[in-house]
Design an enzyme around this catalytic site. Structure first.
Site, PDB file in Angstrom:
ATOM      1  N   GLU A 193       0.833  -1.293  -0.098  1.00  0.00           N
ATOM      2  CA  GLU A 193       0.014  -0.021   0.114  1.00  0.00           C
ATOM      3  C   GLU A 193       0.759   1.290   0.065  1.00  0.00           C
ATOM      4  OE1 GLU A 193      -2.977  -0.442   3.251  1.00  0.00           O
ATOM      5  OE2 GLU A 193      -3.919  -2.356   2.168  1.00  0.00           O
ATOM      6  N   GLU A 299      -6.200 -10.750  -2.322  1.00  0.00           N
ATOM      7  CA  GLU A 299      -6.832 -10.577  -0.670  1.00  0.00           C
ATOM      8  C   GLU A 299      -8.216 -10.785  -1.122  1.00  0.00           C
ATOM      9  OE1 GLU A 299      -5.533  -7.303   1.927  1.00  0.00           O
ATOM     10  OE2 GLU A 299      -3.500  -7.878   1.169  1.00  0.00           O
TER      11      GLU A 299
HETATM   12  C1  GLA Z   1      -5.158  -4.954   3.810  1.00  0.00           C
HETATM   13  C2  GLA Z   1      -3.803  -5.771   4.409  1.00  0.00           C
HETATM   14  C3  GLA Z   1      -4.132  -6.922   4.961  1.00  0.00           C
HETATM   15  C4  GLA Z   1      -5.308  -6.813   5.871  1.00  0.00           C
HETATM   16  C5  GLA Z   1      -6.425  -6.284   5.190  1.00  0.00           C
HETATM   17  C6  GLA Z   1      -7.757  -6.437   6.216  1.00  0.00           C
HETATM   18  O1  GLA Z   1      -5.581  -5.422   2.644  1.00  0.00           O
HETATM   19  O2  GLA Z   1      -3.076  -5.798   3.285  1.00  0.00           O
HETATM   20  O3  GLA Z   1      -3.173  -7.277   5.688  1.00  0.00           O
HETATM   21  O4  GLA Z   1      -4.786  -5.985   7.007  1.00  0.00           O
HETATM   22  O5  GLA Z   1      -6.352  -4.961   4.899  1.00  0.00           O
HETATM   23  O6  GLA Z   1      -7.727  -7.494   6.796  1.00  0.00           O
END
Ligand code: GLA
Length: 405
Positions: A193, A299
């Protein structure tokens, strides 16, 4: 035991018991004989009952699992203490090949204070995964947000830490963490990020203020030196959307021009129902394919209670939203159906770019464990392929249909 083998064993057992029962059936029926008949009858049908119960389990065995059907490896981000949750293991090992620990490898968990290392949960996670023949994705070495980085990283006495101090701390962190799991972790989310959501290139943070883009490059160089065999990923959210997409391309081009060992882009894929950015995603996958850049979907989930309004109008709706919990007694079938259709469209797209995609990981094992039950407010959410009872949802069947058309 696999379902077909179980079926075979039960069949042979039932057949033998039936033959025995017929061959020795008594002609006169006393109390003793009634007991015998009862037991033989039970022996005959018990296997059939067992077989029925076994086949009624959530789909977690046999040929019909995500990892068996999928052209790309499937993964999942899971509870760090999964080693204490045996109830999760059958679903996990049946469907997934890669696991990411949800929190306990993050900098704040591993090194909350300088030199104070906390590896207990991460060690047990890695041992557990390897014992179950699961591959591990390490997550994450640098989280380029100040509120997600232990505060000590960024200060030096009463001053902000200089570029040299920050990079030295980063190197120690990465050497120690990646070195500890060298050969045991297949892929690392190296930087998480770092791109800005607004007009700037990089998110404002102690990292970007002190080092500019260099901190990203250095993180990859340090990680590669600590484990040359690990696949190294830059991971972000919304990086397929206009604005952030261009920044991601700029970052890839810049890192490649400097021969930085960044091997794949992570598209987090935290989508919201009816707002999945299919076109932007396709453009991104096509661009990555043209650039020879590999992608992981790192994710994935589809929130059924869209959360965008939480940030709208400077948070003016938050008081109302924090009481908004529309599906606490269950998710309506029509919503589950829309979710299934949108998952199906996503997997159509992923299949089209399967030469570019190295892995698809969901974020959490089933609806009951999703982070979206708590973020950004508490509500019963239903974003994944398995429900709270670990049973496959319409979305699961839709994805399976796309994986093996
Ligand atoms: C982001 C992070 C993850 C996690 C998600 C929410 O995407 O990369 O590690 O914290 O948020 O669970």
């Amino acid at each position: 035991m696999d379902a077909p083998i179980m079926k075979g064993v039960c069949f042979v057992f039932a057949w033998s018991a039936a033959v025995l029962f017929r061959a020795e059936a008594p002609t006169r029926v006393g109390v003793h004989d009634s007991l015998t008949i009862f037991m033989r009858f039970g022996l005959t049908f018990l296997p059939l009952v067992l077989m029925h119960l076994h086949l009624a389990q959530p789909m977690s065995h046999g040929a019909d699992t995500l990892k068996e059907a999928s052209p790309f490896p499937m993964g999942v981000g899971i509870r760090d203490r999964v080693f204490e949750l045996p109830g999760d293991w059958p679903l996990l090992t049946a469907h997934y090949e890669y696991v990411t620990p949800e929190n306990d490898m993050k900098p704040v968990a591993v090194q909350p204070q300088p030199g104070q290392w906390r590896f207990e949960t991460a060690d047990r996670f890695v041992d557990f995964a390897l014992s179950k023949k699961l591959k591990v994705v390490g997550h994450c070495l640098v989280w380029a947000k100040d509120d997600r980085t232990p505060p000590w990283f960024a200060t030096d006495g009463d001053k902000p830490a200089s570029r040299e101090v920050l990079l030295a701390r980063m190197k120690t962190h990465i050497d120690t963490v990646v070195g500890r799991y060298r050969g045991k972790i297949a892929m690392w989310d190296v930087v998480n990020e770092a791109l800005d959501d607004g007009s700037a290139y990089l998110r404002d943070s102690s990292w970007s203020r002190a080092c500019g883009e260099e901190f990203i490059a250095k993180a990859f160089v340090y990680a590669h030196a600590a484990d040359p065999d690990a696949l190294l990923i830059y991971n972000d959210y919304n990086n397929e959307l206009d604005g952030k997409f261009e920044k991601m391309v700029r970052l890839i081009e810049s890192l490649h021009a400097q021969q930085v060992p960044m091997h794949a882009i992570g598209l987090q894929g935290h989508y919201e129902l009816d707002m999945v950015p299919f076109e932007a995603l396709e453009r991104t996958l096509a661009a990555m394919q043209r650039m020879g850049m590999k992608v992981v979907v790192s994710e994935l989930d589809i929130d059924v209670i869209p959360r965008g309004r939480w940030w709208a109008n400077n948070g003016a709706e938050r008081a109302t939203l924090s009481k908004y919990d529309p599906y606490k007694d269950g998710c309506p079938p029509e919503i589950l159906q829309r979710q299934a259709e949108q998952y199906a469209r996503l997997f159509q797209l992923f299949r089209k770019y399967s030469d570019t995609i190295l892995r698809i990981s969901f974020w959490n094992l089933h609806d009951g464990q999703s982070w979206l039950n708590d973020f950004p407010w508490k509500r019963a959410n239903h974003p994944l392929l398995f429900d709270r009872e670990k049973k496959p949802k319409p979305a699961y069947h839709a994805v399976m249909r796309e994986l093996k058309p």
